[in-house]
Design a protein around this motif. Structure first.
Motif, mmCIF file in Angstrom:
data_model
loop_
_atom_site.group_PDB
_atom_site.id
_atom_site.type_symbol
_atom_site.label_atom_id
_atom_site.label_comp_id
_atom_site.label_asym_id
_atom_site.label_seq_id
_atom_site.Cartn_x
_atom_site.Cartn_y
_atom_site.Cartn_z
ATOM 1 N N ALA A 1 -13.745 0.847 -9.477
ATOM 2 C CA ALA A 1 -12.824 -0.179 -8.969
ATOM 3 C C ALA A 1 -13.056 -1.522 -9.672
ATOM 4 O O ALA A 1 -12.107 -2.230 -10.017
ATOM 5 N N VAL B 1 2.284 1.755 -3.507
ATOM 6 C CA VAL B 1 1.281 2.277 -4.451
ATOM 7 C C VAL B 1 1.018 3.757 -4.165
ATOM 8 O O VAL B 1 0.891 4.575 -5.077
ATOM 9 N N LYS B 2 0.983 4.127 -2.874
ATOM 10 C CA LYS B 2 0.707 5.521 -2.496
ATOM 11 C C LYS B 2 1.810 6.478 -2.937
ATOM 12 O O LYS B 2 1.599 7.682 -3.000
ATOM 13 N N LEU C 1 0.843 -1.205 0.000
ATOM 14 C CA LEU C 1 0.000 0.000 0.000
ATOM 15 C C LEU C 1 0.879 1.257 0.000
ATOM 16 O O LEU C 1 0.629 2.199 -0.759
ATOM 17 N N THR D 1 -0.784 -3.443 -9.265
ATOM 18 C CA THR D 1 -1.528 -2.714 -8.220
ATOM 19 C C THR D 1 -1.360 -1.203 -8.404
ATOM 20 O O THR D 1 -2.292 -0.437 -8.165
ATOM 21 N N GLU E 1 -10.134 1.147 -1.862
ATOM 22 C CA GLU E 1 -10.170 0.311 -3.083
ATOM 23 C C GLU E 1 -8.793 -0.301 -3.368
ATOM 24 O O GLU E 1 -8.703 -1.442 -3.827
ATOM 25 N N ILE E 2 -7.735 0.474 -3.108
ATOM 26 C CA ILE E 2 -6.377 -0.042 -3.359
ATOM 27 C C ILE E 2 -6.066 -1.209 -2.406
ATOM 28 O O ILE E 2 -5.481 -2.208 -2.806
ATOM 29 N N VAL F 1 0.189 7.097 -6.442
ATOM 30 C CA VAL F 1 -1.243 7.402 -6.577
ATOM 31 C C VAL F 1 -1.712 8.110 -5.310
ATOM 32 O O VAL F 1 -1.292 7.742 -4.209
ATOM 33 N N ALA G 1 -7.625 -4.148 -3.861
ATOM 34 C CA ALA G 1 -6.868 -4.622 -5.037
ATOM 35 C C ALA G 1 -5.625 -5.398 -4.609
ATOM 36 O O ALA G 1 -5.247 -6.394 -5.236
ATOM 37 N N GLY H 1 -4.445 1.641 -9.259
ATOM 38 C CA GLY H 1 -4.598 2.928 -8.594
ATOM 39 C C GLY H 1 -4.647 4.090 -9.570
ATOM 40 O O GLY H 1 -5.445 5.030 -9.418
ATOM 41 N N HIS I 1 -8.104 7.049 -2.794
ATOM 42 C CA HIS I 1 -8.660 5.721 -3.136
ATOM 43 C C HIS I 1 -8.066 4.582 -2.296
ATOM 44 O O HIS I 1 -7.923 3.456 -2.755
ATOM 45 N N GLU I 2 -7.764 4.881 -1.029
ATOM 46 C CA GLU I 2 -7.045 3.900 -0.209
ATOM 47 C C GLU I 2 -7.835 2.606 -0.015
ATOM 48 O O GLU I 2 -7.279 1.510 -0.128
#
Length: 263
Positions: free
Chosen positions: A230, A178-179, A175, A217, A188-189, A182, A192, A221, A185-186
């Motif tokens: 999503a 990905v952040k 996470l 992933t 939904e991520i 992106v 995913a 995002g 949308h935490e």
């Protein structure tokens, strides 16, 4: 575009640092999309050392490593390959997916990587090129379950005495990664990432043919950022690829996506 630095969640950069200081070559082992290349690029950047990269495949020839003769205005010269250049300059050399290379290429590489760190340019003048003191080599291999990969010969394995094992990171770390790419949308991520791990586990026990990487992933995002739902993003990024192995495989994954993101 801003450079996104590698999130070192298992101290791999520290191990690279120690290997670099002691002049020991490194082998990084792990599935695709676990950040092997990002780790190496980020390390070279932070150290301020020049990085030369060779990506191996069945099409990689000795000439890519050593060099080729060229004819210019009636004069024959020799254009040195990346292996020779990096040895002369004392650069960091990155050998990506080394276990996809042909045996003759590996044999030539082995000559340069032994304790003498030298190679005879038999293709040119026969000169013996000796690597500069700070020459540093890092290679990566994908597990043998990946197509086109072969077992590395034991003598070549022994040239890389420091081995780093890179797996997919824990969900909270993924996470964070990905952040870096992106915003928002935490919730939904997180879903995913759970989906990606479900598919990875199924691939690990050969229930599915494909294991999604960190790239996927991140892509999920980015599609959310562009306003995609999503469920749609999950289908495009995680689901549709399984069509390659037929409808049964695709349907299996499609059902998992529906159970996680609704119909």
């Amino acid at each position: 575009m801003e450079q996104i630095s590698y999130l070192d969640w298992n101290n791999s950069a520290q191990i690279l640092e120690k290997a670099y200081e002691t002049g020991l070559f490194v082998l990084i082992i792990g599935p695709k999309g676990t950040g092997k290349t990002s780790l190496v690029r980020d390390f070279a950047k932070k150290k301020g050392i020049n990085l030369e990269s060779i990506n191996f495949s069945l099409r990689t020839r000795e000439s890519h490593l050593i060099g080729t003769k060229t004819l210019n205005d009636g004069t024959v010269s020799f254009d040195e390959g990346l292996l020779i250049k990096s040895m002369r300059e004392g650069d960091m050399l990155y050998l990506d997916e080394i276990n996809s290379a042909e045996a003759d290429v590996l044999l030539r590489l082995d000559e340069a990587l032994d304790d003498r760190r030298q190679i005879a340019l038999k293709e040119s003048t026969g000169e013996v090129v000796k690597a500069k003191e700070n020459w540093f080599v890092v290679a990566t291999i994908n597990p043998l379950t990946h197509s086109g990969t072969k077992e590395l010969p034991p003598q070549l394995l022994s040239r890389f005495p420091v081995r780093i094992r890179l797996e997919y990171p824990p969900e909270n770390i993924e996470l964070e990664i990905v952040k870096k790419h992106v915003s928002g949308h935490e919730a939904e991520i997180i879903q995913a990432i759970k989906l990606a791990n479900t598919l990875r586990q199924a691939a690990a026990v050969e229930e599915l043919f494909y294991s999604p990487s960190l790239r996927e992933t991140i892509a999920f995002g980015k599609l959310l950022e562009k306003g995609m739902s999503a469920k749609e993003a999950a289908n495009f990024v995680f689901g549709n690829v399984y069509t390659q192995w037929g409808n049964i495989e695709y349907q299996k994954v499609s059902d998992i996506i529906t159970s996680m993101f609704g119909s």
